[in-house]
Design an enzyme around this catalytic site. Structure first.
Site, PDB file in Angstrom:
ATOM      1  N   HIS A 262       0.852  -1.192   0.000  1.00  0.00           N
ATOM      2  CA  HIS A 262       0.000   0.000   0.000  1.00  0.00           C
ATOM      3  C   HIS A 262       0.886   1.240   0.000  1.00  0.00           C
ATOM      4  O   HIS A 262       1.668   1.460   0.922  1.00  0.00           O
ATOM      5  CB  HIS A 262      -0.902   0.000   1.235  1.00  0.00           C
ATOM      6  N   ASP A 264       0.738   5.260  -0.193  1.00  0.00           N
ATOM      7  CA  ASP A 264      -0.030   6.503  -0.196  1.00  0.00           C
ATOM      8  C   ASP A 264       0.496   7.407  -1.302  1.00  0.00           C
ATOM      9  O   ASP A 264       1.701   7.701  -1.349  1.00  0.00           O
ATOM     10  CB  ASP A 264       0.086   7.199   1.160  1.00  0.00           C
ATOM     11  N   ASP A 374      -7.292   1.469   2.989  1.00  0.00           N
ATOM     12  CA  ASP A 374      -6.895   2.495   3.948  1.00  0.00           C
ATOM     13  C   ASP A 374      -7.811   3.714   3.965  1.00  0.00           C
ATOM     14  O   ASP A 374      -7.532   4.689   4.645  1.00  0.00           O
ATOM     15  CB  ASP A 374      -5.452   2.945   3.626  1.00  0.00           C
ATOM     16  N   HIS A 578      -6.676   9.704  -0.400  1.00  0.00           N
ATOM     17  CA  HIS A 578      -7.196   9.738   0.970  1.00  0.00           C
ATOM     18  C   HIS A 578      -6.252  10.335   2.016  1.00  0.00           C
ATOM     19  O   HIS A 578      -6.565  10.275   3.214  1.00  0.00           O
ATOM     20  CB  HIS A 578      -7.649   8.328   1.401  1.00  0.00           C
TER      21      HIS A 578
END
Length: 1005
Positions: A262, A264, A374, A578
């Site tokens: 993951h 970001d 997330d 996000h």
């Protein structure tokens, strides 16, 4: 038998730490190291490889914050190592406890070929297996000295979050640069002992299996000669073979491991650094896929694939080849893993349009799953969007972070506002960075809430955020856990393979209706107001640009800007990631976002102006025209049309007895007292007061705001315990059409303009705040004389109801929630709306008055915060907001007024009025997009939805010759299972369910 568990377990830990793990690399020689510190921003690979270097030694400091250092490491494999496996150990100064949150590197060969990433848990580069001896080794490392923002004492304010304030002090100490012999037998012994040692900790003491494992571990440790680990590793492994070979029980929980990292798209690093994080991670994963035939890796976010395609084509070539083999899986089908609470209807739809289309165009792959591990909660309108995009599954994990209530399912059907259900999985492993620890695997099995009716769960496995993804150690552990008594079974599988099995075994899963609310990170609805305003403004400018460009293309031969709109959409979608739109990134990210939104606004305004000019014609001798981009008629101008502008009028204020002013336009009478507060908003026709007795609306309130952790993310319930009402007024004066109110507080100042237009039953409130507070929360309160057990807040393609009471902990936990353009509450026959142009966070509470036993329902909009982490200057400066209080509003009025405040009319001079390109005959049916088809065919695409939550019939008419209408998915592809829209000479007849979303494609005749 005596209980000697603690003795054996302590022995295992020490022997592993001090003898066996060090023996994995029994011999080493140092490499020669030189470095070039690139000035400014990152340079192309060729420039980095050719940069002028100077010597640097292990123990030297390197790396200014956000800098790039190009290391050149060289050496010779000793002749004595012939026949052995050799690796380069390249430790840039890593802290193994912080994968993804510190320095990172990408290793290149001298010709610029990427090898793999360097990360705290992945510091090796294979040189040869076996080597011949005497080989010359030359590697280059592009090392990013990203500063540690989230340190061991987290959430401390830091200036490191922006290169403009971070300084130049070196951040890291070069730790190890060696060639070393890699002993695979010892390495495998480490994996054996770690898996069994971790399994032991999870097994019941009363069970025989725990003791079988304990005794086998004890025998293995006895077999290890601590002075000759390599020579005795095989014997030690032989003592463990039987317990490792004992298969799992048939009833064991089954885990589908999906390789994962993951990343970001921005957070504690800027967007440009994410490009490099993705390149490092994908280099790691393509290399690992070559070595491990069972391994499967999934990566979401089309934007991240697009980045490496543009910036690191040599890495992208490897990714594309691995995708073609079916083992590197593009997942999720979205442009980024966006926030889902705040993006508007069309923006949420376009996340899937652009994401899925990229994967189709690049790889020929269509995703069935949405992948959002997330994201900070999920809006109730999302299931319909997922289905309309052609997908059917959703994966998330973040709901496990909820503070108050534990979510009751792990696999379930999620039902949205229109009744659409999406098969959803929420991994019980409770992390999207699973590392195959025994504690994680055991937790997944024991935590799984659907035992007895389902057996499968998913474990996203790998270090994220630049931590390098899945490691060879994780793969080795998974191999041992494929079928191991006492453990869940682990198999590498794609998301599709998991969901297919999970859906097949669970014929009648439970249903969760409505939003998936995260009981945490509620302040992300307010932090970084300018980022949120940039998003909202961009969404509505895109609507206008598409509408007027399409109208002008059909009517006037205007060149529809396909590529420009595509690029701008992707920019806006990226910033809905996000940690960007929620305001939880470093200062650098939000500083750049503000500039980006300004550029987007400039481009879109240019498109709108050019299209409107093409439609209106010559301004010389023309008339003043009003262009109405809203989906409802306004002041006599139809939706999507332009007509002669009406003469502007104003409602002049009159003095109020006792001080203040009165605004009265015959529909609404508003009293503003001497404090500048609204003490009455009287609906004349309904003979009904809006403001609760004895209360005042538009009351600014300020709270202390220092959550226990996660400063930019969180607001904790105790913030309400202390409140200051801002009632002192510095200036109260009549102005044309309204009243001006100025207040000072702390180091800040607020200026408000309250106006009441003729013919409008709404009070417009324009607010300017020059904000210089720290750790404060600013809200505007509207206590309303309304008895309502629930209220509506707009979400994508409709609205969602929340209770106003706190009967249960689930309701009490929603003390800060999200709305789009409006909040609406009502008693039968009469309601009130509060609309906004750019705010999202709000709260609604209710009390019973002692004076008359009536109910006061208070709506408060959240305006500004001032957290100090990760951006110590969050929200400092001037902000402008627009709100409107709409007494007597039905929910349809709330929808209309919400669009009005977000889509102000545009006035230009021209010779031609403009008829709508499309029109619908029912105000409950909202047209959310009018555009030309993305494929360049010239077809007109119309998206619409039922907006009030009821049934709606309407006829859609086109202001152009159309040869037919086809119902499509969001990607503008015909729906094979949908009946052809009913058409006649009057238009397309539609009958919509509550909140039903429909996309129609018209071929021009």
């Amino acid at each position: 038998m005596h209980d000697d568990r603690s003795l054996v377990e302590a022995r295992l830990k020490r022997v592993l730490d001090e003898r066996i793990r060090p023996a994995v690399y029994p011999e080493s020689v140092p490499l020669d190291v030189a470095v070039w510190n690139a000035p400014g921003e990152p340079v192309p690979v060729a420039e980095g490889l050719a940069g002028p270097t100077e010597p640097i030694a292990v123990g030297d400091r390197w790396g200014a914050p956000w800098g790039t250092s190009w290391f050149k490491v060289s050496g010779t494999v000793p002749e004595a190592w012939a026949g052995r496996t050799v690796e380069a150990l390249l430790d840039l100064g890593f802290d193994e406890n912080m994968p993804g949150f510190q320095c990172e590197g990408l290793v290149y060969r001298p010709d610029g070929t990427p090898v793999k990433g360097l990360n705290p848990r992945n510091q090796w580069v294979r040189v040869g297996a076996p080597v011949a001896g005497g080989e010359e080794v030359l590697l280059h490392i592009e090392a990013a000295s990203n500063p540690v923002i989230l340190d061991y004492h987290p959430f401390l304010p830091t200036q490191l979050g922006d290169k403009e304030t971070a300084g130049s002090e070196p951040q890291y100490t070069l730790a190890r640069m060696d060639l070393a012999v890699f002993d695979e037998d010892v390495w495998n012994l480490v994996q054996d002992l770690e898996v069994l040692g971790e399994l032991m900790q999870e097994l019941p003491v009363e069970g025989a299996r725990r003791w079988d494992v304990l005794r086998a571990v004890g025998r293995a440790l006895d077999a290890v000669d601590l002075q000759d680990v390599a020579g005795t590793a095989a014997a030690a492994r032989a003592e463990l073979a039987d317990v490792l070979a004992t298969p799992a029980a048939p009833s064991a929980h089954r885990i589908s491991a999906v390789g994962h990292a993951h990343i970001d798209s921005a957070w504690l690093w800027p967007l440009r650094e994410t490009v490099r994080k993705v390149a490092r991670t994908t280099s790691n994963m393509t290399a690992l896929l070559e070595d491990e035939p069972d391994f499967v890796f999934a990566m979401s976010q089309a934007q991240q694939f697009a980045w490496i395609k543009e910036h690191r084509p040599e890495v992208y070539a490897k990714v594309k080849a691995a995708v073609a083999e079916g083992r590197f899986v593009p997942s999720g089908g979205m442009w980024v893993e966006s926030d889902t609470n705040m993006p508007g209807s069309e923006a949420m739809a376009r996340q899937f349009v652009h994401g899925k289309r990229f994967f189709l165009d690049e790889f020929g792959i269509e995703n069935d799953e949405a992948w959002l591990p997330d994201t900070f909660g999920f809006a109730a309108g999302l299931p319909q969007i997922i289905k309309a995009a052609g997908s059917k599954w959703l994966l998330t994990q973040k709901i496990s972070w909820s503070q108050t209530n534990k979510f009751p399912h792990h696999t379930f059907n999620w039902e949205g506002i229109d009744g659409t259900r999406i098969f959803t999985h929420f991994p019980p492993v409770d992390t999207y960075n699973c590392s195959m620890k025994g504690s994680e695997i055991a937790h997944a099995a024991t935590n799984f809430k659907d035992k007895g009716v389902a057996q499968h769960s998913l474990a996203p496995t790998g270090w994220g955020d630049g931590g390098g993804g899945t490691t060879r150690e994780m793969i080795a552990k998974a191999a041992r856990l494929r079928s191991l008594e006492g453990s869940a079974t682990v198999t590498w599988e794609t998301p599709t393979e998991f969901f297919t099995k999970a859906e097949a075994e669970y014929a009648n899963p439970p249903v969760w209706v409505g939003e998936l609310y995260l009981e945490l990170h509620r302040a992300t609805l307010t932090s970084q107001a300018k980022t949120k305003q940039g998003n909202r403004r961009s969404e509505h400018l895109l609507r206008e640009a598409e509408l007027w460009a399409a109208t002008a293309a059909v009517r006037a031969g205007f060149a529809y800007p396909y590529e420009q709109l595509d690029r701008i959409w992707k920019t806006v979608l990226l910033h809905q990631f996000h940690d960007i739109l929620p305001g939880s990134s470093i200062a650098w990210v939000h500083r750049e976002a503000e500039k980006t939104y300004a550029a987007v606004a400039g481009e879109l305004t240019g498109i709108i102006d050019a299209a409107q000019r093409a439609l209106a014609g010559d301004p010389a001798g023309g008339r003043a025209l009003v262009f109405n981009a809203a989906p409802h008629a306004r002041d006599g101008v139809p939706a999507g049309a332009a007509a002669v502008a009406a003469t502007a009028e104003t409602t002049e204020p009159a003095p109020r007895e006792g001080g203040g002013f009165v605004l009265d336009n015959g529909l609404l009478r508003v009293e503003i007292d001497g404090r500048g507060l609204v003490v009455s908003a009287y609906d004349i026709a309904a003979d009904r007061e809006t403001v609760a007795p004895g209360a005042a609306a538009n009351l600014l309130q300020i709270h202390p705001d220092f959550p226990n952790m996660w400063d930019a993310w969180d607001v904790d319930a105790f913030y309400r315990n202390t409140v200051t009402d801002l009632t002192d007024v510095d200036e109260l004066a009549p102005v044309a059409g309204g009243v001006r109110v100025v207040r000072g507080f702390g180091d800040s100042k607020v200026t408000q303009l309250l106006t009441l237009e003729p013919g409008a039953k709404r009070l417009d409130i324009d607010t300017e705040v020059d904000w210089h507070e720290t750790e404060k929360f600013l809200k505007a309160a509207f206590p309303l004389d309304v008895h309502a057990e629930r209220y509506a807040s707009e979400t994508q393609f409709g609205h969602f109801y929340r209770p106003t009471h706190t009967n249960t902990s689930w309701e009490a936990a929603k003390f800060e929630a999200c709305n789009h353009r409006f909040v609406h509450l009502e008693e039968p026959g009469w309601g009130v709306a509060l609309v906004n142009d750019s705010t999202y966070g709000h709260d609604v509470t209710r009390t019973v008055r002692e004076s008359d036993a009536g109910t006061t329902t208070t709506v408060r909009v959240s305006l500004l915060r001032a957290p100090r982490f990760p951006d110590p200057e969050t929200d400092q400066g001037v902000h402008r907001f627009r709100h409107a209080l709409v007494p007597g509003a039905a929910v349809g009025d709330a929808v209309r007024e919400g669009f009005r405040v977000n889509l102000p009319e545009r006035r230009i001079t021209g010779e031609h009025e403009v008829a709508p390109l499309v029109a619908v005959g029912n105000d409950a049916v909202v047209v959310s997009a009018v555009k030309l088809a993305d494929d360049g065919s010239g077809d007109v695409v119309v998206r619409l939805y039922e907006s009030t939550g009821g049934r709606a019939k309407t006829t859609l008419t086109t202001g152009f010759r159309a040869s037919g209408a086809v119902a499509t998915d969001l990607l503008e592809r015909p729906l094979s299972d949908a009946p052809a829209p009913e058409s006649d000479e009057e238009g397309v007849r539609l009958s919509l369910r509550p909140f039903e979303l429909v996309t129609l494609r018209f071929a021009r005749g």
